[in-house]
Scaffold this active site. Sequence first.
Site, PDB file in Angstrom:
ATOM      1  N   TYR A 161     140.154 -33.547 -20.416  1.00 17.82           N
ATOM      2  CA  TYR A 161     140.543 -33.796 -19.029  1.00 17.82           C
ATOM      3  C   TYR A 161     142.055 -33.660 -18.823  1.00 17.82           C
ATOM      4  O   TYR A 161     142.541 -33.873 -17.708  1.00 17.82           O
ATOM      5  CB  TYR A 161     140.126 -35.206 -18.597  1.00 17.82           C
ATOM      6  CG  TYR A 161     138.668 -35.358 -18.227  1.00 17.82           C
ATOM      7  CD1 TYR A 161     137.701 -34.481 -18.710  1.00 17.82           C
ATOM      8  CD2 TYR A 161     138.242 -36.398 -17.413  1.00 17.82           C
ATOM      9  CE1 TYR A 161     136.366 -34.635 -18.386  1.00 17.82           C
ATOM     10  CE2 TYR A 161     136.914 -36.556 -17.075  1.00 17.82           C
ATOM     11  CZ  TYR A 161     135.975 -35.679 -17.565  1.00 17.82           C
ATOM     12  OH  TYR A 161     134.656 -35.832 -17.236  1.00 17.82           O
ATOM     13  N   ASP A 285     126.783 -39.703 -29.336  1.00 19.68           N
ATOM     14  CA  ASP A 285     125.408 -39.456 -28.906  1.00 19.68           C
ATOM     15  C   ASP A 285     124.490 -40.601 -29.293  1.00 19.68           C
ATOM     16  O   ASP A 285     123.593 -40.991 -28.533  1.00 19.68           O
ATOM     17  CB  ASP A 285     124.890 -38.115 -29.433  1.00 19.68           C
ATOM     18  CG  ASP A 285     125.160 -37.892 -30.907  1.00 19.68           C
ATOM     19  OD1 ASP A 285     125.956 -38.645 -31.493  1.00 19.68           O
ATOM     20  OD2 ASP A 285     124.580 -36.946 -31.474  1.00 19.68           O
ATOM     21  N   ASP A 309     133.473 -41.019 -19.636  1.00 22.33           N
ATOM     22  CA  ASP A 309     132.903 -40.621 -18.352  1.00 22.33           C
ATOM     23  C   ASP A 309     131.380 -40.597 -18.434  1.00 22.33           C
ATOM     24  O   ASP A 309     130.679 -41.185 -17.600  1.00 22.33           O
ATOM     25  CB  ASP A 309     133.449 -39.241 -17.975  1.00 22.33           C
ATOM     26  CG  ASP A 309     133.361 -38.964 -16.475  1.00 22.33           C
ATOM     27  OD1 ASP A 309     132.875 -39.838 -15.729  1.00 22.33           O
ATOM     28  OD2 ASP A 309     133.787 -37.889 -16.051  1.00 22.33           O
TER      29      ASP A 309
END
Length: 422
Positions: A161, A285, A309
């Site tokens: 980002y 994950d 996020d």
Amino acid sequence: MSMSYEKVEVPAEGEQITLADEETGELNVPENPIIPIIYGDGIGTDVGPATQKVLDAAAEATGRSIAWMRVYAGESAREKYDENLPEDTVTAIREHRVAIKGPLTTPVGAGFRSLNVALRQTLDMYANVRPTYHINGVPSPVKSPEKMDMVTFRENTEDVYAGIEWEAGTDEVEQVRSFLEDEMEVADVIHDGPVGIGIKPISEFGSKRLIREAIDYAIAQERDSVTLVHKGNIMKFTEGAFRDWGYELAEEEYGDEVITEDDLWEEYDGEQPEGTVVVKDRIADNMLQQILTRTDEYDVVATMNLNGDYMSDAAGAQIGGLGIAPGANFGHGRCLAEPVHGSAPKYAGEDKVNPTAMILSGREMLDYLGWKDAADLVRDAVEETISSGTVTYDLHRQIEGGTKVATSEFADAIVENIEKLS
């Protein structure tokens, strides 16, 4: 302190928040602080005023007041300044230190860069903090939503980002490609033809100050653990380094206050000593599975920008969706509170959407000011309102009975409950 802005007036009745301690970032907060507010795009014109009304009531109920300073970004700024993020807005938040904003639109693909990201990076709001907890009465897709009580600290300035990327077909991207293949000898990785390339910076400085913020929060709030979430098994020198720097920080700066998960089992047989925080880590994950299957094992999470996020949005779904989920951005002696959800432009001006996420973001802002009594009052009044069945359309369609109200009427109901509870 007298300040001038091009198209914004400073409220005469308020006082400025100042920095009390340069080293710690502690604030000197008056009883009537000036607080900039950005309503935002789309439904921001509905949820912004509703939030103001509720926060005003909580402040008044605890013997204080807020002098609101309306500032602009996004569509409203384009109308007033002919630009998306005017200097007036950045200066106001920088100088007044604590602010709140509604949702701002970020187009997918072509268009201007995310204003949310731009504000966080410009003001060095390096920690995006998202508390996720269930409000009694909110419908949830999981069996036991009350088990979720987790605070995510998401690094705000680095990772993918950071905005370091080059568009396919440009001279710049070909320069980067040539450097990678010819100078760095990266072979057989980038496919032939057009390609976009981005850079993923993860620094020791950025990682440690974010993880430090998370550990300090866990200690102050008497939370049991901080979990470092990463994909270091694959990205060893970026996300793996984030993990390693986190453990290094815990060992170097916290002494006996912080122990690792290995310490917990090897030295204490799984019995956590009172007054300690356990630092542990999980692969990203796997963590998305863990927050569903072992929800109550996670208190505070520290992670990087992209992981944070994804994960905080997934956690928000467990407590009823992003219409409920609050958030705030912290820097050194600065706070910019904001809801997690988007701007939903098709509902703009209809006085129908749920303002809870922005209202609870305001609760985080009040807590940052040191107004814990007012912050708790907001949460209790929101819960009292929703659990009684007084809800906006999004929740009303998921429950039996209840009373469907407009955005403004929902805020009025919360104010009534604040008055009853105070």
